[in-house]
Design a protein around this motif. Sequence first.
Motif, PDB file in Angstrom:
ATOM      1  N   ILE A 537       0.845  -1.205   0.000  1.00 19.28           N
ATOM      2  CA  ILE A 537       0.000   0.000   0.000  1.00 19.28           C
ATOM      3  C   ILE A 537       0.876   1.250   0.000  1.00 19.28           C
ATOM      4  CG2 ILE A 537      -1.744   1.277   1.306  1.00 19.28           C
ATOM      5  CD1 ILE A 537      -2.641  -1.468   2.465  1.00 19.28           C
ATOM      6  N   TYR A 538       1.927   1.241   0.813  1.00 16.05           N
ATOM      7  CA  TYR A 538       2.849   2.380   0.904  1.00 16.05           C
ATOM      8  C   TYR A 538       3.493   2.675  -0.442  1.00 16.05           C
ATOM      9  CZ  TYR A 538       7.366   4.651   1.820  1.00 16.05           C
ATOM     10  OH  TYR A 538       8.467   5.470   1.786  1.00 16.05           O
ATOM     11  N   GLN A 539       3.944   1.665  -1.139  1.00 18.72           N
ATOM     12  CA  GLN A 539       4.609   1.866  -2.424  1.00 18.72           C
ATOM     13  C   GLN A 539       3.662   2.474  -3.465  1.00 18.72           C
ATOM     14  OE1 GLN A 539       6.364  -2.171  -2.938  1.00 18.72           O
ATOM     15  NE2 GLN A 539       8.296  -1.074  -3.156  1.00 18.72           N
ATOM     16  N   ARG A 540       2.390   2.156  -3.366  1.00 27.62           N
ATOM     17  CA  ARG A 540       1.416   2.702  -4.324  1.00 27.62           C
ATOM     18  C   ARG A 540       1.144   4.172  -4.064  1.00 27.62           C
ATOM     19  NH1 ARG A 540      -1.426  -2.361  -3.541  1.00 27.62           N
ATOM     20  NH2 ARG A 540      -2.919  -1.317  -2.172  1.00 27.62           N
ATOM     21  N   ASP A 541       1.166   4.575  -2.777  1.00 28.09           N
ATOM     22  CA  ASP A 541       0.805   5.961  -2.462  1.00 28.09           C
ATOM     23  C   ASP A 541       1.507   6.406  -1.184  1.00 28.09           C
ATOM     24  OD1 ASP A 541      -0.355   8.420  -2.308  1.00 28.09           O
ATOM     25  OD2 ASP A 541      -2.413   7.713  -2.051  1.00 28.09           O
ATOM     26  N   PRO A 542       2.815   6.716  -1.260  1.00 26.48           N
ATOM     27  CA  PRO A 542       3.588   7.060  -0.058  1.00 26.48           C
ATOM     28  C   PRO A 542       3.068   8.281   0.686  1.00 26.48           C
ATOM     29  CG  PRO A 542       5.025   6.732  -1.964  1.00 26.48           C
ATOM     30  CD  PRO A 542       3.626   6.733  -2.476  1.00 26.48           C
ATOM     31  N   GLU A 543       2.597   9.294  -0.044  1.00 25.82           N
ATOM     32  CA  GLU A 543       2.235  10.559   0.603  1.00 25.82           C
ATOM     33  C   GLU A 543       1.016  10.432   1.507  1.00 25.82           C
ATOM     34  OE1 GLU A 543       2.006  13.881  -1.987  1.00 25.82           O
ATOM     35  OE2 GLU A 543       4.032  13.632  -2.791  1.00 25.82           O
ATOM     36  N   ARG A 560      -9.153  -1.615  19.049  1.00 31.06           N
ATOM     37  CA  ARG A 560      -8.909  -3.002  18.686  1.00 31.06           C
ATOM     38  C   ARG A 560      -8.082  -3.039  17.399  1.00 31.06           C
ATOM     39  NH1 ARG A 560     -11.927  -6.198  21.981  1.00 31.06           N
ATOM     40  NH2 ARG A 560     -13.860  -5.309  22.831  1.00 31.06           N
ATOM     41  N   PRO A 561      -7.263  -4.083  17.202  1.00 29.53           N
ATOM     42  CA  PRO A 561      -6.454  -4.172  15.986  1.00 29.53           C
ATOM     43  C   PRO A 561      -7.257  -4.002  14.707  1.00 29.53           C
ATOM     44  CG  PRO A 561      -5.750  -5.829  17.554  1.00 29.53           C
ATOM     45  CD  PRO A 561      -6.970  -5.172  18.139  1.00 29.53           C
ATOM     46  N   ALA A 562      -8.451  -4.562  14.677  1.00 27.01           N
ATOM     47  CA  ALA A 562      -9.280  -4.450  13.467  1.00 27.01           C
ATOM     48  C   ALA A 562      -9.597  -2.992  13.152  1.00 27.01           C
ATOM     49  CB  ALA A 562     -10.567  -5.252  13.635  1.00 27.01           C
ATOM     50  N   GLU A 563      -9.838  -2.185  14.211  1.00 28.78           N
ATOM     51  CA  GLU A 563     -10.113  -0.757  14.011  1.00 28.78           C
ATOM     52  C   GLU A 563      -8.875  -0.009  13.553  1.00 28.78           C
ATOM     53  OE1 GLU A 563     -12.719   1.129  17.174  1.00 28.78           O
ATOM     54  OE2 GLU A 563     -12.227  -0.759  18.168  1.00 28.78           O
ATOM     55  N   LEU A 564      -7.729  -0.362  14.107  1.00 30.49           N
ATOM     56  CA  LEU A 564      -6.484   0.306  13.732  1.00 30.49           C
ATOM     57  C   LEU A 564      -6.155   0.093  12.256  1.00 30.49           C
ATOM     58  CD1 LEU A 564      -4.254  -0.645  16.812  1.00 30.49           C
ATOM     59  CD2 LEU A 564      -5.101   1.640  16.266  1.00 30.49           C
ATOM     60  N   LEU A 565      -6.487  -1.088  11.732  1.00 31.84           N
ATOM     61  CA  LEU A 565      -6.112  -1.440  10.361  1.00 31.84           C
ATOM     62  C   LEU A 565      -7.177  -1.081   9.331  1.00 31.84           C
ATOM     63  CD1 LEU A 565      -4.511  -4.917  11.134  1.00 31.84           C
ATOM     64  CD2 LEU A 565      -3.310  -2.804  10.547  1.00 31.84           C
ATOM     65  N   ARG A 566      -8.365  -0.719   9.799  1.00 33.61           N
ATOM     66  CA  ARG A 566      -9.474  -0.450   8.873  1.00 33.61           C
ATOM     67  C   ARG A 566      -9.157   0.660   7.869  1.00 33.61           C
ATOM     68  NH1 ARG A 566     -13.831  -0.158  12.454  1.00 33.61           N
ATOM     69  NH2 ARG A 566     -13.799  -2.439  12.442  1.00 33.61           N
ATOM     70  N   PRO A 567      -8.472   1.763   8.266  1.00 33.03           N
ATOM     71  CA  PRO A 567      -8.177   2.817   7.269  1.00 33.03           C
ATOM     72  C   PRO A 567      -7.331   2.334   6.091  1.00 33.03           C
ATOM     73  CG  PRO A 567      -7.877   3.650   9.499  1.00 33.03           C
ATOM     74  CD  PRO A 567      -8.084   2.178   9.621  1.00 33.03           C
ATOM     75  N   PHE A 568      -6.647   1.196   6.260  1.00 34.51           N
ATOM     76  CA  PHE A 568      -5.821   0.664   5.177  1.00 34.51           C
ATOM     77  C   PHE A 568      -6.554  -0.398   4.360  1.00 34.51           C
ATOM     78  CE2 PHE A 568      -3.070   1.967   8.687  1.00 34.51           C
ATOM     79  CZ  PHE A 568      -2.210   2.847   8.041  1.00 34.51           C
ATOM     80  N   GLY A 569      -7.813  -0.664   4.723  1.00 28.28           N
ATOM     81  CA  GLY A 569      -8.581  -1.671   3.998  1.00 28.28           C
ATOM     82  C   GLY A 569      -8.126  -3.088   4.278  1.00 28.28           C
ATOM     83  N   ILE A 570      -7.574  -3.322   5.465  1.00 24.48           N
ATOM     84  CA  ILE A 570      -7.031  -4.640   5.816  1.00 24.48           C
ATOM     85  C   ILE A 570      -7.950  -5.334   6.814  1.00 24.48           C
ATOM     86  CG2 ILE A 570      -5.173  -5.769   7.115  1.00 24.48           C
ATOM     87  CD1 ILE A 570      -3.245  -3.819   5.816  1.00 24.48           C
ATOM     88  N   ASP A 571      -8.218  -6.625   6.554  1.00 29.28           N
ATOM     89  CA  ASP A 571      -9.035  -7.444   7.448  1.00 29.28           C
ATOM     90  C   ASP A 571      -8.278  -8.737   7.733  1.00 29.28           C
ATOM     91  OD1 ASP A 571     -10.907  -8.836   8.882  1.00 29.28           O
ATOM     92  OD2 ASP A 571     -12.335  -9.076   7.231  1.00 29.28           O
ATOM     93  N   THR A 572      -7.632  -8.818   8.891  1.00 32.38           N
ATOM     94  CA  THR A 572      -6.831 -10.003   9.215  1.00 32.38           C
ATOM     95  C   THR A 572      -7.689 -11.202   9.603  1.00 32.38           C
ATOM     96  OG1 THR A 572      -6.598  -9.256  11.522  1.00 32.38           O
ATOM     97  CG2 THR A 572      -4.856  -8.623   9.963  1.00 32.38           C
ATOM     98  N   ASP A 573      -8.994 -11.000   9.792  1.00 31.03           N
ATOM     99  CA  ASP A 573      -9.880 -12.139  10.065  1.00 31.03           C
ATOM    100  C   ASP A 573     -10.219 -12.912   8.789  1.00 31.03           C
ATOM    101  OD1 ASP A 573     -10.033 -11.817  12.805  1.00 31.03           O
ATOM    102  OD2 ASP A 573     -11.702 -10.405  12.679  1.00 31.03           O
ATOM    103  N   ASP A 574      -9.916 -12.313   7.644  1.00 32.81           N
ATOM    104  CA  ASP A 574     -10.151 -12.986   6.363  1.00 32.81           C
ATOM    105  C   ASP A 574      -8.990 -13.945   6.109  1.00 32.81           C
ATOM    106  OD1 ASP A 574     -10.608 -13.799   3.798  1.00 32.81           O
ATOM    107  OD2 ASP A 574     -10.566 -11.798   2.904  1.00 32.81           O
ATOM    108  N   PRO A 575      -9.240 -15.266   6.062  1.00 39.20           N
ATOM    109  CA  PRO A 575      -8.145 -16.225   5.842  1.00 39.20           C
ATOM    110  C   PRO A 575      -7.343 -15.937   4.577  1.00 39.20           C
ATOM    111  CG  PRO A 575     -10.147 -17.374   6.497  1.00 39.20           C
ATOM    112  CD  PRO A 575     -10.534 -15.935   6.250  1.00 39.20           C
TER     113      PRO A 575
END
Length: 596
Positions: A537-543, A560-575
């Motif tokens: 994600i960083y490489q696509r849009d560093p700024e 919660r971790p899920a809330e922290l990662l939500r702005p990046f569109g990441i869901d670690t509960d998805d296998p």
Amino acid sequence: MSDTATTSTELTGAEEVIWDLSDLHSGGAETFAEDLARMVQNAKDFHSRWHDTLPKATDEDMLAFVQEYAAVVEHMDRIGSFAQLQWSTDTENPDFGNLLQTVRETTARTSRHIVFVYVGISQLSTERLNELIASPLLAPYKHWFERLADYKPHLLSEEVEQVLSEKSLTARSAWVRLHDEMSNAQVYRLHGKEYTETTMLKLLHEPNRETRKAAAEALSVGLKEQTKHQSFIFNTVIADHALNNRLRGYEHWISPRNFDNEVSDSSVDALVTAVVGRYDLVERLFNLKKRLLGYDVMYDYDRYAPVSDEKVMLSWDEARSIVLETYHAFHPETGNIVQQFFDKSWIHAPTRKGKSGGAYSAGTVPSVHPYVFMNYTGTNRDVQTLAHELGHGIHQYLSRQQGILLMDTPLTIAETASVFGEMITFQHLLDSATTDKQRLTMLVTKLDDIISTVFRQIALNRFEDAMHTTRAAEGELSTERFSQLWMETQRQQYGDSIVLTEGYGSYWAYISHFMHTPGYVYAYAFGELLVLALYEIYQRDPETFAPKYLTMLSAGGSMRPAELLRPFGIDTDDPAFWNVGLGVIERLITQAEALA
């Protein structure tokens, strides 16, 4: 025993890089004793004021209560941090050991006055807990109350919690300290000289195969001298862990770790299954290295063999320049924070006899700052380790604003900033390479680290799982049984690409995470695969990435971790999420194969 025999034979400039712990405590022994006594009295006063008031406390009362509790905890953690950090630099110093034990014993006695906090709040009705969570006045502590609600089914009565708190010092933590002191005091004999564990492990990265083989054999001999005693320690700590789990109603040995990490058992199972399912990537890397090195067979002591004979030796000043330049380039704020670690003596870098092995960043307390602990020997890998620990330091420095109760994240998120810092430092080094040979060497070295962080740590998880489940089924495990389980789980990882020597069967004995934090190791794989996805994600849009990233680090454990990662569109509960990072690893291996 000479200095050159116990540390690296080459000077790096890190020999005098010593931290200044005066920010944690600047007084002498008498002042420290007074501070320790004040810690106990503060806890007693807090208990007297609040013990019987929680059921009737208003939101305003509860705010005052939480703030005072935080002050008590911070006082305890500040004193404990000082004693622990001081001892880690010289574990054979009896004065340091005595002070650490005094602090631990006093803290254990003090804790009995504050265990009512978690028990008392958890005993409130579900309706009242939900009111506290929703209260605007208590919004800064929302997630702290959420976690107390989560722990409600696993907390015991106040009397039992008091006993467990006081007994902990003579139970598991005593055995963990013995494990550490035995490991740190162990010497390894090679060619008539004596070496520390840190230096022996470094020799496994040497270009010369005979040096690696001799070092592996010496390491095996030294570890084997400990295995009888370490087997007893491991058995005792595992049994203690199982007893606590039964008392608290956890179904599986790793459930309390997953609970603390705020991830589900099923999510961790998905991570482990995904990584084990791609052990073929481990074989691909080592088959590539076998070809590059011209070996017919690769042994365990060949795993970290450099694919180039060119020996890189980086001074401390060079390492400092590299990491500072990297973090400044990522974002000015991260660069400025890292600058403070160097300028204000927040780092302890030399390798010394009696010093604890490895590296870490200690977050200490919000009113002070983190400290970074290193055993710097001048390798390229050490530079990335420095970047790794400073990543932790940045995270801990930024999250201090959340206060002592919410500054720390679960382990699954705690590795994010460190691994990300390591990744951007590697990219900085790779970009500075001038030939394909240099790029290939650096890429294979990085893949060594990634494979170790993801696949080796999951293999360690498989061994740890085997330890706990087999101990529960068979009773106390013999040294031979530990070694058998170790070899079985490690062979699964390497397949036919690596031949494990007989001496490798003792290597389980030096891995302290099994003792310090049962269940910890999968967090490394979690963090590495998460960072590989974040780095994409960083490489696509560093700024736009950097501000969101710093906001996440500053949040600490307030969400919660899920809330922290939500702005990046990441869901670690998805296998399927884990396949993203595994795909990046496969792409890097393909790139290395093409360069080869």
